[in-house]
Design an enzyme around this catalytic site. Structure first.
Site, PDB file in Angstrom:
ATOM      1  N   GLY A 261      -2.688   2.765   6.761  1.00  0.00           N
ATOM      2  CA  GLY A 261      -3.488   3.042   7.949  1.00  0.00           C
ATOM      3  C   GLY A 261      -4.952   3.314   7.666  1.00  0.00           C
TER       4      GLY A 261
ATOM      5  N   TYR B  88      -0.360  -9.389  10.417  1.00  0.00           N
ATOM      6  CA  TYR B  88      -0.604 -10.799  10.125  1.00  0.00           C
ATOM      7  C   TYR B  88      -1.014 -11.585  11.363  1.00  0.00           C
ATOM      8  CZ  TYR B  88       1.603  -9.612   5.694  1.00  0.00           C
ATOM      9  OH  TYR B  88       1.915  -9.027   4.490  1.00  0.00           O
TER      10      TYR B  88
ATOM     11  N   VAL C 135       0.872  -1.170   0.000  1.00  0.00           N
ATOM     12  CA  VAL C 135       0.000   0.000   0.000  1.00  0.00           C
ATOM     13  C   VAL C 135       0.911   1.221   0.000  1.00  0.00           C
ATOM     14  CG1 VAL C 135      -1.760   1.311   1.266  1.00  0.00           C
ATOM     15  CG2 VAL C 135      -1.868  -1.189   1.188  1.00  0.00           C
TER      16      VAL C 135
END
Length: 153
Positions: free
Chosen positions: A96, A134, A90
């Protein structure tokens, strides 16, 4: 898949210039910008040729690609067909906002839709934000195996 102004869709060859720029941004974040030797032309051959080697999703915000998930399939003699998440990126300016979550969940769905026995990927041991991300999904971090590779030429 949508989230406010974010659209997650299957990537196309027209997206490749933006995709490669995000790959370069990831390489810089991972302290290895000099390692990127791939080109848009090679990515088009490898991803959109007669026998595609990878698939991808892109995240768009106002028609601008702000994130990618690139995956391929591998075979485990122990587990069978697995989806390998090569990269999820990203753009730094968009982190965020939940875009990585959308890309990750779309890729997990692809793994299930394609009857894979699981999904695998790597994360650098110093990438604490990635590791925490994760772990929220219950991912198992295996610190026992060592990465090994051979480079051509």
């Amino acid at each position: 898949m949508r989230m406010k102004s974010i659209v997650i869709r299957v990537g196309t060859k027209e997206d490749l210039p933006s995709v490669l720029e995000l790959i370069k941004e990831l390489a810089a974040y991972e302290r290895a910008p000099h390692e990127v030797i791939n080109t848009v032309e090679q990515m088009e051959i490898d991803g959109f040729g007669e026998r595609p080697l990878y698939g991808m999703y892109v995240a768009e915000s106002k028609k601008v690609i702000v994130g990618i998930s690139i995956y391929y399939y591998r075979y485990s003699t122990w587990k069978g067909k697995r989806l390998y998440l090569e990269d999820i990126v990203v753009s730094q300016s968009e982190r965020g906002k939940g875009i990585g979550k959308l890309l990750f969940e779309q890729t997990m769905k692809k793994s299930l839709d394609d009857n894979c026995t699981g999904m695998m990927w790597q994360v650098l041991d110093w990438n604490e934000p990635g590791i925490h991300f994760y772990e929220k999904y219950g991912a198992k971090l295996d610190r026992e195996w060592v990465n090994v590779s051979l480079e051509a030429g």
